[in-house]
Write an enzyme that holds these catalytic residues in place. Structure first.
Site, short mmCIF file in Angstrom:
data_model
loop_
_atom_site.label_atom_id
_atom_site.label_comp_id
_atom_site.label_asym_id
_atom_site.label_seq_id
_atom_site.Cartn_x
_atom_site.Cartn_y
_atom_site.Cartn_z
N ASN A 249 0.86 -1.18 0.00
CA ASN A 249 0.00 0.00 0.00
C ASN A 249 0.91 1.23 0.00
O ASN A 249 1.47 1.59 1.03
CB ASN A 249 -0.89 -0.02 1.25
CG ASN A 249 -1.72 1.23 1.40
OD1 ASN A 249 -1.81 2.04 0.48
ND2 ASN A 249 -2.35 1.38 2.55
N TRP A 250 1.02 1.86 -1.17
CA TRP A 250 1.97 2.98 -1.29
C TRP A 250 1.39 4.27 -0.69
O TRP A 250 2.11 5.27 -0.59
CB TRP A 250 2.33 3.21 -2.76
CG TRP A 250 3.12 2.09 -3.38
CD1 TRP A 250 3.47 0.90 -2.82
CD2 TRP A 250 3.67 2.07 -4.71
NE1 TRP A 250 4.18 0.13 -3.70
CE2 TRP A 250 4.32 0.82 -4.88
CE3 TRP A 250 3.66 2.96 -5.77
CZ2 TRP A 250 4.97 0.46 -6.07
CZ3 TRP A 250 4.30 2.62 -6.96
CH2 TRP A 250 4.95 1.38 -7.11
N LYS A 251 0.12 4.26 -0.36
CA LYS A 251 -0.54 5.44 0.22
C LYS A 251 -0.30 6.67 -0.68
O LYS A 251 -0.18 6.53 -1.88
CB LYS A 251 -0.07 5.66 1.66
CG LYS A 251 -0.22 4.40 2.51
CD LYS A 251 -0.11 4.67 3.97
CE LYS A 251 -0.10 3.35 4.73
NZ LYS A 251 -0.17 3.52 6.18
N HIS B 222 -9.59 0.95 4.56
CA HIS B 222 -8.35 1.12 5.33
C HIS B 222 -8.65 2.02 6.53
O HIS B 222 -9.45 2.95 6.44
CB HIS B 222 -7.27 1.73 4.44
CG HIS B 222 -5.92 1.72 5.06
ND1 HIS B 222 -5.53 2.62 6.03
CD2 HIS B 222 -4.86 0.88 4.88
CE1 HIS B 222 -4.29 2.35 6.40
NE2 HIS B 222 -3.86 1.30 5.72
N GLU C 129 -7.12 4.39 7.75
CA GLU C 129 -6.92 5.83 7.50
C GLU C 129 -8.14 6.44 6.83
O GLU C 129 -8.46 7.61 7.07
CB GLU C 129 -5.64 6.02 6.68
CG GLU C 129 -4.40 5.78 7.54
CD GLU C 129 -3.16 5.33 6.79
OE1 GLU C 129 -3.13 5.44 5.55
OE2 GLU C 129 -2.23 4.84 7.46
N GLU D 60 -5.69 -5.29 10.27
CA GLU D 60 -4.69 -4.27 10.53
C GLU D 60 -5.04 -3.53 11.82
O GLU D 60 -5.86 -2.59 11.80
CB GLU D 60 -4.67 -3.26 9.38
CG GLU D 60 -4.29 -3.86 8.04
CD GLU D 60 -3.64 -2.83 7.14
OE1 GLU D 60 -2.51 -3.09 6.72
OE2 GLU D 60 -4.23 -1.77 6.90
N GLY E 269 2.19 1.79 10.87
CA GLY E 269 3.20 2.85 10.80
C GLY E 269 3.88 3.17 12.12
O GLY E 269 4.57 4.18 12.23
N SER F 174 3.13 -2.63 10.41
CA SER F 174 4.56 -2.67 10.71
C SER F 174 5.23 -3.99 10.32
O SER F 174 6.14 -4.45 11.01
CB SER F 174 4.80 -2.33 12.19
OG SER F 174 4.35 -1.02 12.47
N GLY G 115 2.66 -1.32 4.36
CA GLY G 115 2.67 0.10 4.05
C GLY G 115 4.08 0.60 3.84
O GLY G 115 4.65 0.49 2.75
N GLY G 116 4.69 1.14 4.90
CA GLY G 116 6.00 1.79 4.78
C GLY G 116 7.05 0.95 4.08
O GLY G 116 7.79 1.46 3.23
#
Ligand code: PEP
Length: 252
Positions: free
Chosen positions: A12-14, A98, A100, A168, A174, A213, A234-235
């Site tokens: 997930n590159w956001k 998600h 977010e 998640e 994150g 994470s 993600g990251g």
């Protein structure tokens, strides 16, 4: 892992990167694919980078997904992107619900369910995210919260469409923190039970991803857990080498 289920490692590159950086990241993933044998790969760039990512993948080596879609098929919805548009741009998947979006955009289970239905209608595979907040875990509600999100966010036809559920925990996204392995196993077992109860035919083999994470150093142990059929990353998906290392950590 779940016997007979091929794991999925999704990135997930956001809302990160320029077009040039997206092209380079996609190319970096494509260039390192030989080291990945045990899992399917999915990358989810921002909308405006989908096309260049799909082109760099040769439109097939790695699946492409959106990070959201509209519940409506078309029309006067300024700023939205339909599921059919994602499909047209080369997507096979779409991330929905998600945390977010649930937290920052007020998305409810009802809306996520409508979006997942629209995705299925357009031939996309929805990756529906669920997960508790830290306060909900601390008060012992985590499994009940996730079970309610599964009940409320998945439309009929979800398992036939090969829909994916990503657990998640909000507090693990994150932050560098992860649940204990025991907590992940317990949650995924509960999720599996909810899916089997609601979708007796295919709920037993629906892919259940863990996200929060995940990095190269913890991927092998997390991906070996029962009912963990891959990861939503993600990251660490913003570095091709880290994303590939996570994918290569899937037990053979
Ligand atoms: C995510 O946002 O879906 C996620 C899992 O992020 P991270 O891997 O950075 O925790």
């Amino acid at each position: 892992m779940t016997p007979g289920v091929r794991p999925l490692i999704a990135g997930n590159w956001k809302m990160n990167g320029t077009l040039r950086e997206a092209a380079a990241l996609a190319e970096g993933v494509r260039a390192g694919l030989e080291g990945v044998r045990g899992a399917d790969l999915l990358i989810c760039p921002p909308f405006v980078h989908l096309h260049v990512a799909a082109a760099s993948m040769g439109w097939k080596a790695v699946a492409i997904g959106g990070q959201d879609c509209a519940a409506e098929p078309n029309g006067a919805h300024t700023g939205d992107v339909s599921a059919a548009m994602l499909s047209d741009a080369g997507c096979a998947f779409v991330i929905l619900g998600h945390s977010e979006r649930r937290a920052d955009r007020g998305e409810t289970d009802v809306l996520v369910k409508a979006k997942a239905g629209a995705a299925i209608e357009a031939g996309l595979i929805p990756v529906v995210c669920v997960g508790e907040t830290e306060a909900q875990r601390d008060s012992g509600e985590a499994e009940a919260v996730v079970a309610a999100q599964i009940a409320g966010s998945l439309p009929e036809g979800f398992t036939e469409a090969k829909g994916v559920v990503a657990y998640e925990p909000v507090w693990a996204i994150g932050t560098g923190r992860t649940p204990t392995e025991g907590d992940i196993v317990a949650m995924h077992a509960r999720m599996r039970a909810e899916l089997v109860a609601r979708f007796p035919g295919q709920g037993g083999t629906t892919r259940l991803l863990y996200g929060g994470s995940v990095k190269p150093s913890n991927a092998a142990s997390i991906l070996a857990l029962a009912n963990v059929d891959g990861a939503l990353v993600g990251g660490a998906s913003l570095k091709a080498a880290d994303f590939l290392a996570i994918a290569a950590a899937v037990p053979a």
